[in-house]
Scaffold this motif. Structure first.
Motif, PDB file in Angstrom:
ATOM      1  N   SER A  18     -11.809  -3.312  -6.116  1.00 31.65           N
ATOM      2  CA  SER A  18     -11.515  -3.254  -7.554  1.00 31.65           C
ATOM      3  C   SER A  18     -12.007  -4.501  -8.271  1.00 31.65           C
ATOM      4  CB  SER A  18     -10.012  -3.062  -7.788  1.00 31.65           C
ATOM      5  OG  SER A  18      -9.268  -4.117  -7.176  1.00 31.65           O
TER       6      SER A  18
ATOM      7  N   ASP B  80     -10.491  -3.279  -0.532  1.00 38.18           N
ATOM      8  CA  ASP B  80     -10.221  -3.128  -1.959  1.00 38.18           C
ATOM      9  C   ASP B  80     -11.389  -3.754  -2.720  1.00 38.18           C
ATOM     10  OD1 ASP B  80      -9.381  -3.166  -4.572  1.00 38.18           O
ATOM     11  OD2 ASP B  80      -7.461  -4.151  -4.171  1.00 38.18           O
TER      12      ASP B  80
ATOM     13  N   GLY C  40      -3.932   3.201   0.991  1.00 39.43           N
ATOM     14  CA  GLY C  40      -4.537   2.005   1.558  1.00 39.43           C
ATOM     15  C   GLY C  40      -4.186   1.738   2.997  1.00 39.43           C
TER      16      GLY C  40
ATOM     17  N   ILE D 266     -11.560   1.829  -3.265  1.00 37.48           N
ATOM     18  CA  ILE D 266     -11.535   1.476  -1.844  1.00 37.48           C
ATOM     19  C   ILE D 266     -12.879   1.798  -1.200  1.00 37.48           C
ATOM     20  CG2 ILE D 266     -10.479   1.986   0.400  1.00 37.48           C
ATOM     21  CD1 ILE D 266      -7.890   2.534  -1.037  1.00 37.48           C
TER      22      ILE D 266
END
Length: 246
Positions: free
Chosen positions: A130, A128, A172, A115
């Motif tokens: 990732s 995000d 999150g 994050i």
């Protein structure tokens, strides 16, 4: 510049490199320093020899670079439009592998796991990261004032504004736990106080003027009565007293 801070009471300058425009952010990982240098973008330095930092790579961002964070072989560089995800596995050849646009301008970025905690003109966003080629916004927090920086410790984010906010981060999501303690709110209170004082002074002046007018009217009435008394009262002449004697 490179400083020796092993003795906090005697900080020593041990290395400099002057051929850069204004520096907005720096992150050091291992023997590499990552510099956010406005129009120069991201500049990488070898600081293995602190007395002689050496530039080893450069990547110009779309707009002025304002902050940088690094995790492993990936750098996250904030500029006025968003932040760039940069592959720095080869420091001499940094390459953009993703970009996330944030409006308005980004002031800072910190990385917590997958994050990115991003501060921008109107608050903070969680993104995000990732998958650098398909980043997505998770949540956001809107601040009443411009956010100029952010620091993350554990699950708390601290934002630099005209004051400071503490924001709790988990799973999150963002939940503000402390409203910004900004001088702006104090200014509002001061303005209200000044307005009230001004109204009180005006009212006092009005009442004083009315009181003074009333005193003048009473004085005029008193003077008028005295004048009428002086005019109406008969003054005896000498013949009146003579008649009394006879």
């Amino acid at each position: 510049m490179v400083l020796d801070v092993s003795e906090p009471s005697a900080i020593t300058l041990i290395g400099t490199f002057d051929d850069l425009s204004k520096i907005e952010g720096v992150f050091v990982s291992g023997t590499t320093a990552y510099i956010a240098s406005l129009s120069r973008g991201l500049v990488l330095f070898d600081v293995g020899t602190p007395s002689s930092p050496t530039p080893i790579g450069n990547l110009r961002t779309f707009r002025d670079a304002t902050a940088v964070a690094v995790r492993g072989a990936t750098a996250y560089v904030a500029d006025r439009e968003g932040f760039h995800v940069v592959d720095v596995s080869t420091p001499s050849m940094p390459a953009v592998i993703g970009f996330f646009e944030v409006i308005p301008s980004v002031s800072d970025v910190k990385i917590v796991g997958d994050i990115a905690v991003v501060s921008f003109g109107e608050g903070v966003q969680l993104v995000d990261v990732s998958n650098p080629s398909a980043m997505r916004r998770i949540d956001g927090y809107t601040s009443p004032s411009r956010v100029r920086g952010v620091a993350v410790v554990g699950n708390l984010a601290y934002t630099a504004e005209t004051g400071m906010s503490v924001i709790e981060l988990w799973n999150g999501t963002i939940v503000p736990t402390l409203a910004p303690t900004t001088p702006k709110s104090n200014k509002k209170e001061l303005v209200i106080i000044l307005i009230l004082v001004g109204v009180a002074l005006v009212l006092a002046a009005v009442f004083s003027m009315l009181w003074w007018r009333k005193l003048q009217q009473q004085q005029q009435q008193h003077n008028g009565i005295e004048q009428r008394n002086n005019v109406d009262m008969p003054v005896p002449d000498n013949n009146f007293f003579s008649d009394l004697r006879v």
